[in-house]
Design a protein around this motif. Structure first.
Motif, PDB file in Angstrom:
ATOM      1  N   LEU A  56       5.312   5.466  -4.776  1.00 18.32           N
ATOM      2  CA  LEU A  56       5.641   5.660  -6.221  1.00 18.32           C
ATOM      3  C   LEU A  56       4.708   6.597  -6.973  1.00 18.32           C
ATOM      4  N   SER A  57       3.387   6.724  -6.606  1.00 17.87           N
ATOM      5  CA  SER A  57       2.649   7.899  -7.317  1.00 17.87           C
ATOM      6  C   SER A  57       2.621   9.297  -6.688  1.00 17.87           C
ATOM      7  N   ARG A  58       3.231   9.426  -5.554  1.00 17.11           N
ATOM      8  CA  ARG A  58       3.203  10.781  -5.123  1.00 17.11           C
ATOM      9  C   ARG A  58       4.728  11.041  -4.349  1.00 17.11           C
ATOM     10  N   THR A  69       3.929   1.376  -0.912  1.00 16.23           N
ATOM     11  CA  THR A  69       4.693   1.526  -2.214  1.00 16.23           C
ATOM     12  C   THR A  69       3.676   2.204  -3.260  1.00 16.23           C
ATOM     13  N   GLY A  70       2.449   2.044  -3.313  1.00 12.75           N
ATOM     14  CA  GLY A  70       1.564   2.824  -4.241  1.00 12.75           C
ATOM     15  C   GLY A  70       1.672   4.086  -3.756  1.00 12.75           C
ATOM     16  N   ILE A  71       1.659   4.717  -2.708  1.00 14.22           N
ATOM     17  CA  ILE A  71       1.711   6.309  -2.442  1.00 14.22           C
ATOM     18  C   ILE A  71       2.785   6.531  -2.783  1.00 14.22           C
ATOM     19  N   TYR A 120       0.834  -1.163   0.012  1.00 13.38           N
ATOM     20  CA  TYR A 120      -0.117  -0.138  -0.135  1.00 13.38           C
ATOM     21  C   TYR A 120       0.873   1.245  -0.023  1.00 13.38           C
TER      22      TYR A 120
END
Ligand SMILES: Cc1ncc(C[n+]2csc(CCOP(=O)(O)OP(=O)(O)O)c2C)c(N)n1
Ligand code: SF4
Ligand SMILES: [Mg+2]
Lengths: 603, 297
Positions: B88-90, B84-86, B82
């Motif tokens: 990488l995208s932010r 990682t998602g934030i 989870y």
């Protein structure tokens, strides 16, 4: 060639030319023969010639290959399915001949490779047989010992001759296909094509020419469902995705991995589906809807996280390209048996949105619709497609990308105050403030899977669980009210209404057309919004004596498929009944009609 | 991306940073991790909107409720993907992840390995109490053999995981160990982890007074133990040395076992993107997509 050849005859190489309206061509061989590419060329040619087209293929599930077919239906008019029966069967091997001769229309044509196929004398009386030493002539044309290579392109030449197809365009498509490869590759392919085209079809004694299709007001593109969905996701403005490979979903993740960098986006191949859905949810929380996807087994793994996203009210796009299940099931066959897991696969009460596109073109637009629903209602949205729609090629109008493409960058506008789970919001619809948002009150939100108060902090209060549970379903109820009203295909009143969803739309519509030609009163209805259901269905149902829900799944213990069960639960209407099958193949029109007849006779 | 200009903003006060009063048991080691996280944020002048706090499920994972900032309380074991998602995208945000030993090494074990090998730029602090706290005393993957729990009433029988060795072999680029009883050291490790570019992992011994009282006394001078820092000549860039010195579990050594510089996931993806962006420079998004559609004509 559904329409009888008209008298409009011309003479070309002493062959009679007959005008036709449409043709279904089934190419049967082994997957290694490049059968898919012949079909692909034909489909693209049709798109460029303003014709309608639909394809169907089977793929062996083993890498080493095996028997495979590609069927393409080309028409100057409307195409709803890839066709129950073939006008032409091209058989590369004995097994291709033996297994597919039953799919040839009465008086149809069987083109076979004399080196591999021994025709059955009995069948020779029923079908027009044309033998051609395909493998031999291919080797002759392109030289070398390349055993079966180029056979597909030779066969394409044969078909092009037989249907008087636009050779120039086909040559252009062949050249495009091998662009970037050494020139000799294109030349070899073209030689094979020319050799096929030059083969004297004297035994056939006639060739065919398509009627002029009606002019279209926009250009056409051809794509399969996975491509249309993948590009739709890009058009919707999604810039982050995460997944784990599984057939038939992998194509979409591969497409996104290849394309997203062009937009400075990213697709991550994860260690498993749980990581993939979690990563996508994390990215979505970042303020821009992200996507994950899978097929059956992977969707099961994502279940806990999707439940969290429902609870925490995080927008998310989940693609499920359904295949035969349960478990590893039939990975390269079609089935519509994930409706239940999509709608009800959550622990606890966890309502989520489920959409099912019903054509290749619809895959493109549904992706955009799904993203916008996810954003507006701050909810996970599952798109259910299936192996059939994912792999079949259709032509459709070029989307107006300039108008359609949307920017959904995170909105980090500072706010005075923010309640992530504001209970006073109309219809319970709230959106999150993405991290990075400055909040003047100094009170920052937590997103959580624990039952929570309006700020996202844990609450065990019975009233809070009551209110928050209602909030989570109320917003989907509001969505249901906003959905476009469904419309029947055909008259609104009659004897039988065939209800379907997803990839079966074409078969049901064609069945309706045929039945009406035969004087039977049948209409069809596609449900694109599975959860929530749109309003107005009961009004449509009330116009018919029987409502048969035709699905590619099991009727189960009580004889009702998955959508059928949902509709019965929703409307408590005993006239809603199921017509189901689980052979891993798409519904053929004649099978639909036969089952309807059976059902009516039971009464 | 943030719309607030960083005009002379004062570091946040502890009051501004504190949210709910922690629900931990009195004496729980997790309190001190939280206190030092506040210190870190204050010392480094991180404002509410500059970072994200993410956790899984467990006593330790309740962390985000206690921090006044954008936070996520995710599901058990999956905080890393989870986060990682934030991350990488932010990439404008500092991402901090907290959790327990069960969350990290049992249910989340595989995510730990993959996040480490991908070298995702974020900070991960595992509050290791050698037991499952929230579910009331079951054996954890770091419980020592012989530990009597509700699931091993005669004493734990399975070989425990060695967090340092696991992190090193999985490819983590920053691997450190600290304990809740040494605040100064704990803060130093957090700062070093935050400054590290890549996957920074801290194992922080954090005693569960309720279910594993005294677990780490041997490393606590106030309880007659010894706080042993890594030998001065330890070379944190020497993978073999780091691995070898991690052999002892408790009390073990404290400090930065291993730290190297390797391109982060963010870096390698940016490199991939740069090549494509060169070609799509000056094009609107729809024009890029149009190129694909033109090929489908
Ligand atoms: C999928 C799932 N399985 C099990 C649980 C129950 N559970 C919650 S926390 C936990 C273990 C907590 O131990 P640890 O991660 O060491 O955290 P601690 O409480 O010790 O800080 C378990 C098994 C859960 N929440 N979710
Ligand atoms: S049970 Fe243990 S870990 Fe949990 S709060 Fe209490 S002391 Fe801390
Ligand atoms: Mg623990």
């Amino acid at each position: 060639m559904s329409d009888n050849p008209t008298a409009d005859e011309a003479v070309s190489d002493n062959l009679k030319v007959s005008k036709i309206h449409e043709a279904v061509i089934r190419i049967a061989g082994n997957s290694q023969d490049g059968i898919q590419s012949i079909g692909g060329f034909l489909a693209r040619l049709a798109g460029r010639s303003e014709q309608e087209v639909m394809t169907f293929m089977t793929i062996p599930s083993t890498i080493s290959g095996g028997p495979s077919i590609f069927q393409v239906r080309l028409s100057s008019g409307e195409v709803l399915t890839s066709g129950d029966e073939a006008d032409v069967l091209m058989a590369f091997y004995q097994h291709s001949y033996d297994n597919h001769v039953d799919f040839v229309k009465k008086d149809g044509i069987i083109l076979y490779d004399t080196a591999h196929v021994e025709p059955d004398p009995e069948l020779e009386k029923r079908f027009r047989h044309i033998g051609c030493p395909i493998a031999e002539l291919t080797v002759e044309a392109i030289g070398g010992t390349a055993k079966d290579k180029g056979k597909n392109i030779f066969a394409l030449g044969l078909v092009a001759r037989m249907f008087d197809l636009d050779s120039e365009r086909l040559e252009g498509l062949i050249a495009e296909r091998f662009k970037g490869k050494p020139e000799s590759v294109t030349e070899t392919a073209l030689s094979a094509f020319h050799a096929g085209h030059a083969y004297p079809l004297t035994t056939l004694a006639e060739i065919y020419e398509f009627e002029e299709p009606k002019a279209r007001d926009c250009e056409q593109v051809v794509a399969n469902g996975n491509e249309a969905l993948g590009y739709g996701i890009l058009a919707a403005g999604v810039r982050f995705g995460a997944g784990y490979p599984i057939t038939p979903w992998s194509d979409i993740m591969e497409l996104l991995r290849r394309e997203l960098p062009k937009y400075d986006g990213m697709f991550v191949q994860c260690e498993d589906e749980i990581a993939a859905v979690s990563m996508a949810i994390g990215a979505s929380w970042g303020g821009r809807v992200a996507i994950t996807g899978s097929s059956g087994p992977g969707i099961a793994l994502k279940g806990e996280a999707i439940g969290w996203a429902v609870m925490a009210e995080i927008p998310l796009l989940v693609i499920d390209v359904q295949r035969g299940g349960p478990s590893t099931g039939m990975p390269t066959n079609v089935e519509q048996s994930d409706l239940n897991i999509a709608c009800f696969g959550g622990h606890g009460d966890s309502p989520r949105v489920v959409l099912a596109p019903s054509s290749v073109e619809d895959c493109f637009y549904t992706a955009i619709e799904a993203v916008n629903i996810a954003r507006k209602y701050s909810t996970p949205v599952i798109i259910l497609t299936d192996q059939a729609i994912a792999t079949r090629i259709e032509a459709f109008g070029m989307p107006k990308l300039k108008e359609i493409c949307q920017d959904i960058s995170p909105d980090l506008t500072p706010r005075d105050d923010h309640k992530p789970y504001d209970l006073s919001a109309p219809d319970g619809i709230t959106q999150h403030a993405a991290p990075g948002t400055f909040i003047k009150s100094g009170k920052y939100p937590v997103v959580t899977g624990l039952e929570h108060n309006e700020m996202g902090h844990p609450s065990g209060s019975p009233k809070m669980h009551l209110d928050m549970t209602a909030k989570r379903h109320n917003k989907l109820k509001a969505l249901g009210r906003d959905l476009p009203k469904p419309e029947a295909y055909g008259p609104d009143e009659g004897n039988v209404l065939l209800v379907g969803w997803g990839s079966t739309q074409g078969s049901l519509r064609e069945a309706t057309e045929q039945a009406r030609k035969d004087g039977d009163s049948i209409s069809a209805l596609t449900i694109r919004h599975i959860n929530p259901l749109p309003e107005g269905l009961e009004n449509i149902f009330s116009g018919f004596n029987h409502v048969f829900v035709v699905e590619n799944n099991d009727g189960g213990l009580y004889g009702y498929g998955q959508l059928c069960s949902l509709l019965r639960a929703r409307f408590c209407d005993p006239k809603i009944e199921g017509i189901n099958k689980t052979d891993g193949l798409t519904w053929r029109v004649k099978d639909v009609l036969a089952r309807v007849k059976e059902k009516l006779e039971e009464k | 991306m943030s719309a607030i200009a960083d005009i002379e903003r004062k570091p946040l006060t502890k009051k501004e940073l504190a949210a709910d009063h922690p629900t931990w048991c009195p004496g729980c080691g997790d309190f001190s991790v939280l206190a030092l996280y506040f210190k870190l944020l204050q010392k480094r002048g991180l404002h509410h909107e500059k970072f994200a706090t993410v956790a899984g499920i467990g006593c330790s994972s309740r962390f985000p409720y206690f921090v006044q900032a954008h936070g996520t309380h995710y599901i058990h074991g999956r905080a890393l993907p989870y986060a990682t998602g934030i991350a990488l995208s932010r990439q404008d945000l500092d991402v901090f992840v907290f959790g327990g030993d069960g969350d990290a090494f049992s249910i989340g074990g595989n995510h730990f390995n993959h996040c480490a090998r991908k070298n995702v730029n974020l900070t991960y602090c595992v509050m290791d109490n050698n037991v499952y706290g929230l579910t009331k005393k079951q054996t954890s993957p770091t419980s020592p053999i012989g530990f009597k729990s509700k699931t091993d009433m005669w004493g734990a029988v399975d070989k425990p995981i060695n967090p340092m060795q696991q992190a090193i072999s999985a490819g983590a680029t920053f691997v450190a160990r600290t304990t809740h009883t040494n605040p100064k050291h704990l803060l130093a490790m957090m700062e070093a982890a935050m400054d590290h570019k890549g996957f920074a992992f801290i194992e922080c011994l954090s005693e569960c007074t309720e279910f594993y009282d005294g677990a780490f006394d041997s490393s606590n001078p106030r309880k007659g133990g010894e706080f042993r820092e890594l030998p001065e000549d330890h070379d944190p860039t020497d993978e073999n040395a780091a691995y070898a010195i991690s052999e002892e579990l408790v009390p073990g050594y404290f400090g930065v076992y291993y730290q190297i510089s390797r391109p982060t996931k963010q870096d390698v993806e940016a490199e991939v993107n740069a090549k494509f962006l060169e070609k799509t420079k000056g094009l609107e998004d729809w024009e890029i997509l149009q190129q694909n559609f033109d090929k489908m004509k």
